[in-house]
Design a protein around this motif. Structure first.
Motif, PDB file in Angstrom:
ATOM      1  N   ILE A 172      70.142 -10.967 -18.236  1.00  0.00           N
ATOM      2  CA  ILE A 172      70.534 -10.552 -16.896  1.00  0.00           C
ATOM      3  C   ILE A 172      70.757 -11.791 -16.022  1.00  0.00           C
ATOM      4  O   ILE A 172      70.383 -12.894 -16.401  1.00  0.00           O
ATOM      5  CB  ILE A 172      69.472  -9.620 -16.276  1.00  0.00           C
ATOM      6  N   GLU A 200      69.111 -14.794 -10.988  1.00  0.00           N
ATOM      7  CA  GLU A 200      68.453 -14.471  -9.723  1.00  0.00           C
ATOM      8  C   GLU A 200      67.492 -13.286  -9.840  1.00  0.00           C
ATOM      9  O   GLU A 200      66.596 -13.123  -9.029  1.00  0.00           O
ATOM     10  CB  GLU A 200      69.472 -14.228  -8.595  1.00  0.00           C
ATOM     11  N   TYR A 201      67.641 -12.479 -10.882  1.00  0.00           N
ATOM     12  CA  TYR A 201      66.706 -11.374 -11.102  1.00  0.00           C
ATOM     13  C   TYR A 201      65.309 -11.898 -11.421  1.00  0.00           C
ATOM     14  O   TYR A 201      64.324 -11.227 -11.174  1.00  0.00           O
ATOM     15  CB  TYR A 201      67.177 -10.478 -12.243  1.00  0.00           C
ATOM     16  N   ILE A 251      64.000  -9.466  -5.642  1.00  0.00           N
ATOM     17  CA  ILE A 251      64.797  -8.768  -6.668  1.00  0.00           C
ATOM     18  C   ILE A 251      63.923  -8.450  -7.873  1.00  0.00           C
ATOM     19  O   ILE A 251      63.964  -7.338  -8.409  1.00  0.00           O
ATOM     20  CB  ILE A 251      66.030  -9.601  -7.085  1.00  0.00           C
ATOM     21  N   LYS A 252      63.119  -9.420  -8.308  1.00  0.00           N
ATOM     22  CA  LYS A 252      62.248  -9.204  -9.470  1.00  0.00           C
ATOM     23  C   LYS A 252      61.302  -8.034  -9.216  1.00  0.00           C
ATOM     24  O   LYS A 252      61.122  -7.171 -10.076  1.00  0.00           O
ATOM     25  CB  LYS A 252      61.463 -10.470  -9.791  1.00  0.00           C
ATOM     26  N   TRP A 310      61.746  -5.513  -7.181  1.00  0.00           N
ATOM     27  CA  TRP A 310      62.535  -4.282  -7.165  1.00  0.00           C
ATOM     28  C   TRP A 310      62.851  -3.804  -8.583  1.00  0.00           C
ATOM     29  O   TRP A 310      62.683  -2.637  -8.910  1.00  0.00           O
ATOM     30  CB  TRP A 310      63.828  -4.524  -6.371  1.00  0.00           C
ATOM     31  N   VAL A 311      63.283  -4.739  -9.436  1.00  0.00           N
ATOM     32  CA  VAL A 311      63.609  -4.387 -10.819  1.00  0.00           C
ATOM     33  C   VAL A 311      62.355  -3.891 -11.549  1.00  0.00           C
ATOM     34  O   VAL A 311      62.381  -2.885 -12.256  1.00  0.00           O
ATOM     35  CB  VAL A 311      64.244  -5.594 -11.558  1.00  0.00           C
ATOM     36  N   VAL A 359      60.846  -8.335 -16.292  1.00  0.00           N
ATOM     37  CA  VAL A 359      61.781  -9.460 -16.234  1.00  0.00           C
ATOM     38  C   VAL A 359      61.050 -10.705 -16.719  1.00  0.00           C
ATOM     39  O   VAL A 359      59.962 -11.019 -16.247  1.00  0.00           O
ATOM     40  CB  VAL A 359      62.300  -9.673 -14.797  1.00  0.00           C
ATOM     41  N   THR A 414      67.337 -15.378 -18.448  1.00  0.00           N
ATOM     42  CA  THR A 414      66.517 -14.339 -17.831  1.00  0.00           C
ATOM     43  C   THR A 414      66.822 -13.037 -18.551  1.00  0.00           C
ATOM     44  O   THR A 414      67.993 -12.691 -18.753  1.00  0.00           O
ATOM     45  CB  THR A 414      66.841 -14.224 -16.327  1.00  0.00           C
ATOM     46  N   ALA A 456      65.840  -8.767 -19.265  1.00  0.00           N
ATOM     47  CA  ALA A 456      65.223  -7.499 -18.899  1.00  0.00           C
ATOM     48  C   ALA A 456      64.666  -6.890 -20.177  1.00  0.00           C
ATOM     49  O   ALA A 456      65.350  -6.833 -21.197  1.00  0.00           O
ATOM     50  CB  ALA A 456      66.256  -6.562 -18.284  1.00  0.00           C
TER      51      ALA A 456
END
Length: 113
Positions: free
Chosen positions: A26, A29-30, A36-37, A39-40, A47, A54, A56
């Motif tokens: 991914i 920036e995730y 963001i991390k 949120w994911v 992550v 990076t 997922a």
């Protein structure tokens, strides 16, 4: 430069562990942006950062995996060629390092002398 690897060993456990987690590369920036991390990960996706990438991690087993941990498509034309070469990098073993019997070493590029 992208690191390449040489896989060693063989699948001796037949557990299908590497086929129970889907690992997808991914955008960086995730993993680097804490918001963001978060949120994911609130969506049930772990992550991780490895080897400059990076990833997922999704708990999504292969639909061809039997309860015993074997591929129901083994030896058939329906089995993707990719499965014969999987795992190809250490990232593919994220989450199953403790049970998988494959090992990896960096591939020589011809520039190391």
């Amino acid at each position: 430069m992208i690191q390449t690897y040489v896989r060693g060993g063989e699948c001796t456990k037949g557990c299908g562990a590497c086929c129970r987690i889907l690992r997808l590369q991914i955008p960086p920036e995730y993993g680097s942006n804490p918001d963001i991390k978060k949120w994911v990960e609130l969506h049930g996706v772990k992550v991780v950062n490895l080897d400059g990438g990076t990833f997922a991690m999704l708990q999504q087993p292969c639909s061809a995996l039997t309860e015993e941990g074997f591929c129901s498509l083994y030896g058939t034309p329906e089995r993707p060629d990719l499965c014969s070469h999987w795992p190809m990098t250490p990232a593919a073993l994220l989450g199953v390092e403790d049970v998988c019997t494959y090992t990896f070493s960096p591939a020589l590029t011809g520039r190391e002398t």
